[in-house]
Structures are given as structure tokens and as C-alpha cells.
Design an enzyme around this catalytic site. Sequence first.
Site, PDB file in Angstrom:
ATOM      1  N   LYS A   1      19.807   9.159 -11.393  1.00  0.00           N
ATOM      2  CA  LYS A   1      19.641   7.764 -11.827  1.00  0.00           C
ATOM      3  C   LYS A   1      20.967   7.242 -12.368  1.00  0.00           C
ATOM      4  O   LYS A   1      21.564   7.874 -13.244  1.00  0.00           O
ATOM      5  CB  LYS A   1      18.588   7.678 -12.933  1.00  0.00           C
ATOM      6  CG  LYS A   1      17.193   8.011 -12.464  1.00  0.00           C
ATOM      7  CD  LYS A   1      16.461   6.773 -11.994  1.00  0.00           C
ATOM      8  CE  LYS A   1      15.048   7.125 -11.546  1.00  0.00           C
ATOM      9  NZ  LYS A   1      14.398   6.055 -10.820  1.00  0.00           N
TER      10      LYS A   1
ATOM     11  N   LYS B   1       6.629   4.336  -0.980  1.00  0.00           N
ATOM     12  CA  LYS B   1       5.592   4.974  -1.803  1.00  0.00           C
ATOM     13  C   LYS B   1       4.252   4.605  -1.170  1.00  0.00           C
ATOM     14  O   LYS B   1       3.742   3.504  -1.391  1.00  0.00           O
ATOM     15  CB  LYS B   1       5.688   4.463  -3.235  1.00  0.00           C
ATOM     16  CG  LYS B   1       7.053   4.749  -3.877  1.00  0.00           C
ATOM     17  CD  LYS B   1       7.070   4.339  -5.339  1.00  0.00           C
ATOM     18  CE  LYS B   1       8.321   4.852  -6.042  1.00  0.00           C
ATOM     19  NZ  LYS B   1       9.452   3.919  -5.954  1.00  0.00           N
TER      20      LYS B   1
HETATM   21 MG    MG Z   1      13.906   4.296  -6.777  1.00  0.00          MG
END
Ligand code: MG
Length: 341
Positions: free
Chosen positions: A137, A251
Site C-alpha cells: 500500500k 472483486k
Molecule cells: Mg486496491
Amino acid sequence: MTHRLSYRRYALEFRVPVRTAHGIWPVREGVLVRLETPGGDVGYGEAAPLPWAAGETVDAIEAACRRLGEEVDPAMLAAVPAELGCLRSALQTAGGQLPEVQATSARPVAALLPAGRAALPLLGPKAEAGFRVFKWKVGVGEVQEELGWLDELCARLPTGGKLRLDANGAWDRRTAERWLDRCAERPVEFVEQPCFVAATEGATAQQKVEDMLLGLAGDYPTPVALDESVQSDRDLARWLAAGWPGFYVLKPGLMGDMTGGLAALRKAGARVVFSSALETAVGARAALHRAFAWEGEIHALGFGVWPLFAEAALNGPTATPFIRWQDVTALNPEAAWNALS
Ligand code: MG
């Protein structure tokens, strides 16, 4: 021929609160659905929207389930509004409408690294465990500092190893360009969602950022990936029409009916990364099923997230460098459903 529908709403504390670009996320909320055919076949599905996503809420899903009632006609299930993409996906799964899986060879999984400097000491042990793709991240701290750590991470990568950088939409154009410049000569598989504006901020602002993403994807050798930008089957159709040249992080649990979208992606030769939405074992099984059914090029799965919950029956497969098909079929939706009673 009516089907019997039941549902259970849940609020489950994460074992470790999840840190996101939207703040700390302590509790996963969603709804499990159970569908029984007149012949006695039982299927389960999960509707678990992301709390910061615009539109579909757990309240709206619960209200829709209540409206559908206990005895439902299959035609009514198909009539659930498109805005309730998670519920549509859950009902499709519970109704057994999953694609056929042809190739059951194990799929590689990307290792998750924590944001910031904390990633440095973890990369080595994860590489030793067998991971080859590492997700980090970014956009969390100072740019200059993070770019320094990028070099340190690259230096620690195993042979053939690659980094995925996920900015969660945190950057402006200039920052994104700085990063993409730096990534050009480095083993970076893609830069995920460098910039983002939600539809709730207005069509003009959204269009501007989407044009910027297309520009960035065209100007640099490192691919750009969409994640927050593709959170429904309608988003997917829009980006396909725009000819998005980068990766799609999908997703499945959020995507409503993916059948047409996946066929179009395959036809376009698109690069797809299937990813978890931090769901329970019920959603995990369905999402992984869709990932295994994908017949395009295989990229490491974004499913290295479990165990997320204290109760074992609610977790997807434990994060390991590979997920095997038998790890998917071993997930027991009925046990997860019972764990919520
Ligand atoms: Mg992402």
C-alpha cells in the site's frame, strides 16, 4: 415453483482492524442468503458491500430480502435492481449459477505487505515462504520517503519477484506521474488506482479523473490497474467501452452479474486480477470459484487475506503462496451459515 429464501445479517469484528485509505475498519457487515429449491437443493450466497462504496448498503440489502419474502419465484430473484450488485451476486451464487471450472491447477497468491517501512522486514520471510508477487500500500506517507522504501523493497525481491503498488486513489496527477516515472525501470507489475473520484462527487469530476487514468495508462511503461473504479458490472461495462489498456482488479462479490463482463474481458484479452472484498467463507468460495473459472491469463490472486475472523468456519483459505481448487471446494458455506446462528 417457488424457492425458499432465508437470510442472516451479520456484523463480525475483524481479528485485526483493517487500515484503509478510508480510515480504520473494525467490523465487517453483510448478509448471508440461503436458497432452497423445491427439490431440496440448498445454496448459499453472501452480499457484503464495502462500507465506503456509494449506493448499496447492508440496510438496503436486508430490506430487499425482507421484501422478497420467504417464498420466492426465481423470476423475482432476477428482478433485484442493478444497484444491489452484491445481493444480485449473492442470489446468483445461492441459486447455483456459477460458471464451470475447467482448469483446476493451483493459482498463485499475492502476499500482502503492510504500508510504509513495516513492509521491509516482512518481504524476505514471505519470499522464503514461496510468495513471488508482493502487494504494498502506497500513498499513505510522504512521497519521497515511500519512493526510498520502494528501492529497498525492490532490492529485497527474490529472482523473478514483482511488486504491486496500491495507492487507493490517494494521488493527484503530479504525484502519480512521479511514481510511474520511478517505476518504469523497476520490477513493478502494476500501479493500482493512482487517482480516484467517486461518482457521488459529480459526473464532471469523475470524468476528469477517468480521462487522467487513461492518459497515465498510455504514457508510462508500467501498467496501471483499476480497483475502486470498477466496483460494479456497470463500471466494468463503461471501462471496457473506453478500451482500458491496463489491469482490472475485480472483486466478484461486488459485481452483480459478471457473466457478460467476463466474456467481454476475455475477448478483449484483458489482464484481470481477482481479489477478495474481505468476505466470509461463503463469499470467498463464490469469488474463488469465479477466479478459477477465468480462462484468460493468470495473475496472482488478491486473496491472501484470511484468517480475518475469530471463528474458523467464517474464514476463507489461509494465506499461502498458492490456492488449490480443493482449498476452495473445502470451504463449507453451511458451516459458516450455522456459525452465525
Ligand atoms: Mg486496491
